[in-house]
Design an enzyme around this catalytic site. Structure first.
Site, short mmCIF file in Angstrom:
data_model
loop_
_atom_site.label_atom_id
_atom_site.label_comp_id
_atom_site.label_asym_id
_atom_site.label_seq_id
_atom_site.Cartn_x
_atom_site.Cartn_y
_atom_site.Cartn_z
NE ARG A 6 -19.78 68.39 -20.53
CZ ARG A 6 -20.75 68.74 -21.35
NH1 ARG A 6 -20.70 69.88 -22.00
NH2 ARG A 6 -21.81 67.97 -21.54
CB ALA B 121 -20.43 62.78 -27.68
NE ARG C 240 -15.36 61.53 -20.10
CZ ARG C 240 -16.49 62.23 -19.97
NH1 ARG C 240 -16.64 63.38 -20.60
NH2 ARG C 240 -17.48 61.77 -19.21
CG ASP D 229 -22.11 60.63 -24.14
OD1 ASP D 229 -23.13 61.00 -23.55
OD2 ASP D 229 -21.07 61.31 -24.19
CG ASN E 139 -27.22 61.45 -22.93
OD1 ASN E 139 -26.24 61.96 -23.47
ND2 ASN E 139 -28.13 62.19 -22.33
CE LYS E 140 -22.79 62.95 -17.96
NZ LYS E 140 -21.54 62.22 -17.58
O1 MRU Z 1 -19.70 63.46 -19.12
P1 MRU Z 1 -20.09 64.45 -20.19
O2 MRU Z 1 -20.40 65.81 -19.65
O3 MRU Z 1 -19.11 64.47 -21.33
O4 MRU Z 1 -21.45 63.86 -20.77
C1 MRU Z 1 -22.04 64.52 -21.86
C2 MRU Z 1 -23.35 63.96 -22.25
O5 MRU Z 1 -23.82 62.96 -21.74
C3 MRU Z 1 -24.04 64.66 -23.39
O6 MRU Z 1 -25.42 64.64 -23.22
C4 MRU Z 1 -23.69 63.98 -24.70
O7 MRU Z 1 -22.30 63.83 -24.81
C5 MRU Z 1 -24.21 64.72 -25.86
S1 MRU Z 1 -23.34 66.25 -26.13
C6 MRU Z 1 -23.99 66.94 -27.53
#
Ligand code: MRU
Length: 351
Positions: free
Chosen positions: A51, A53, A94, A240, A250-251
């Site tokens: 996981r 991005a 995703r 993301d 983002n998350k």
């Molecule tokens: O659901 P995830 O764990 O894939 O979410 C990841 C994030 O939100 C990260 O902060 C984002 O992808 C940046 S990773 C460099």
């Protein structure tokens, strides 16, 4: 010269398979799995074994190369037909992180020049390797730019895991913490646990501790109190997808932190490579937001914690409006101000 950190790579290409760090097992077990089919790759992305991005994009790129290397087709037309289907399949794993589509598109456009099936297979593999190599360098550059925004002894809050294992190496939001070591700066990191999947608690603390970065874990609902009482100087997060006007997905929980940063008048930084920008989307409301299984909320480590049949809303990401973002840190430098104009200039200068 940056020292070699002892943090593992999440994705490794082994010629006929992908060797993947299973992030679902961390931090209690460090387990690597082998992905040998396109279905293995789709499942690993969908179930968050990989996981983040950029790491999703890298894995998908290797996944497409892996699939293509096993095609029996001898003519280019049927090869391309099959490749397009597999590209669509992987892209469906995703929806929010645009790096997934970006990496697959990059392979698809590169392979157009192939004059034979064998050449096409070689091009795909080389391009996937190139994407991973470039991402490492890009993350290092992001880290260098981000580090210029922090002073020695700063306390910085982050959410989720935008670290080395979410990219080829170094990470985006976590890159400055690794590079600070060589630059003689001491930074103190506060990691928000990141309900419901706990990327902050399980992954960010795990990888920063291995590199001996000072990290303190808090739960998400402790953020305001921590900023107020610990003197947090800044917040930095990954991304993301960033739209043409700088709105940033983002998350889930990132938007809360941006609002807190404004309330406490501390900077809120987004660190992301250009592969995370989606200039085709005008603004954040157009970003597809993934909604995940209700069980991520109703259950904790398999144990039911909410009443049977309760209604659940489980968006995996939120969108922070551009006006709450103090700066967007990219490999090409730091954007701050009129994001729409800066992003347009940045992308037009690339072509
Ligand atoms: O659901 P995830 O764990 O894939 O979410 C990841 C994030 O939100 C990260 O902060 C984002 O992808 C940046 S990773 C460099």
């Amino acid at each position: 010269m940056t020292k070699n950190f002892t943090i593992p790579q999440s994705v490794q290409w082994k010629n006929d398979h992908i060797f993947l760090l299973d992030q679902q097992k961390l931090p209690l077990e460090t387990v690597y799995i082998e992905l040998r089919t396109i279905q293995d790759v789709w499942d690993a992305i969908f179930t968050l074994k990989v996981r983040g991005a950029p790491a999703i994009g890298i894995t998908a790129a290797f996944g497409l190369a892996l699939a293509a290397n096993n095609y029996d087709e001898n003519d280019l037309t049927s090869f391309h037909e099959k490749l397009n289907k597999d590209r669509e399949f992987l892209a469906s794993s995703r929806p929010t992180a645009v790096n997934l589509a970006w990496a697959l598109d990059r392979l698809s456009s590169k392979v157009k020049s192939a004059t034979s099936v064998n050449e096409a297979k070689t091009i795909l593999t080389h391009e996937a390797i190139q994407i991973q190599a470039e991402d490492e360098e890009v993350c290092r550059q992001i880290g260098t730019h981000a580090l210029s925004l922090f002073k020695d002894q700063d306390k910085v809050l982050t959410i989720c895991n935008a670290g080395s294992i979410a990219t080829a190496r170094y990470g985006t939001a976590l890159a400055p913490f690794y590079l600070a070591k060589d630059a003689g700066k001491t930074l103190q990191v506060f990691a928000s646990e990141t309900r419901p999947v706990l990327q902050g608690a399980r992954l960010t603390t795990w990888e920063l501790m291995q590199a001996d970065v000072d990290v303190t874990l808090i739960t998400d609902n402790m953020a305001a109190h921590t900023i107020a009482t610990k003197g947090i100087n800044a917040i930095i997060v990954g991304a993301d997808r960033i739209t043409a006007n700088g709105d940033t997905a983002n998350k889930i929980g990132t938007y809360n932190l941006a609002i807190l940063a404004k309330a406490f008048q501390i900077p809120f930084y987004v660190a992301a490579p250009l592969s995370t920008f989606d200039p085709t989307l005008e603004a954040g409301h157009l970003i597809p937001i993934e909604e995940r299984d209700a069980k991520e909320i109703t259950h904790i480590f398999g144990q039911q914690v909410a009443p049977e049949g309760v209604k659940v809303f489980n968006p995996a990401f939120d969108v922070t409006p551009n006006e709450l973002i103090s700066a967007i840190i990219t490999e090409k430098g730091i954007l701050r101000g009129n994001y729409k104009v800066e992003i347009e200039q940045l992308f037009s200068s690339l072509f």
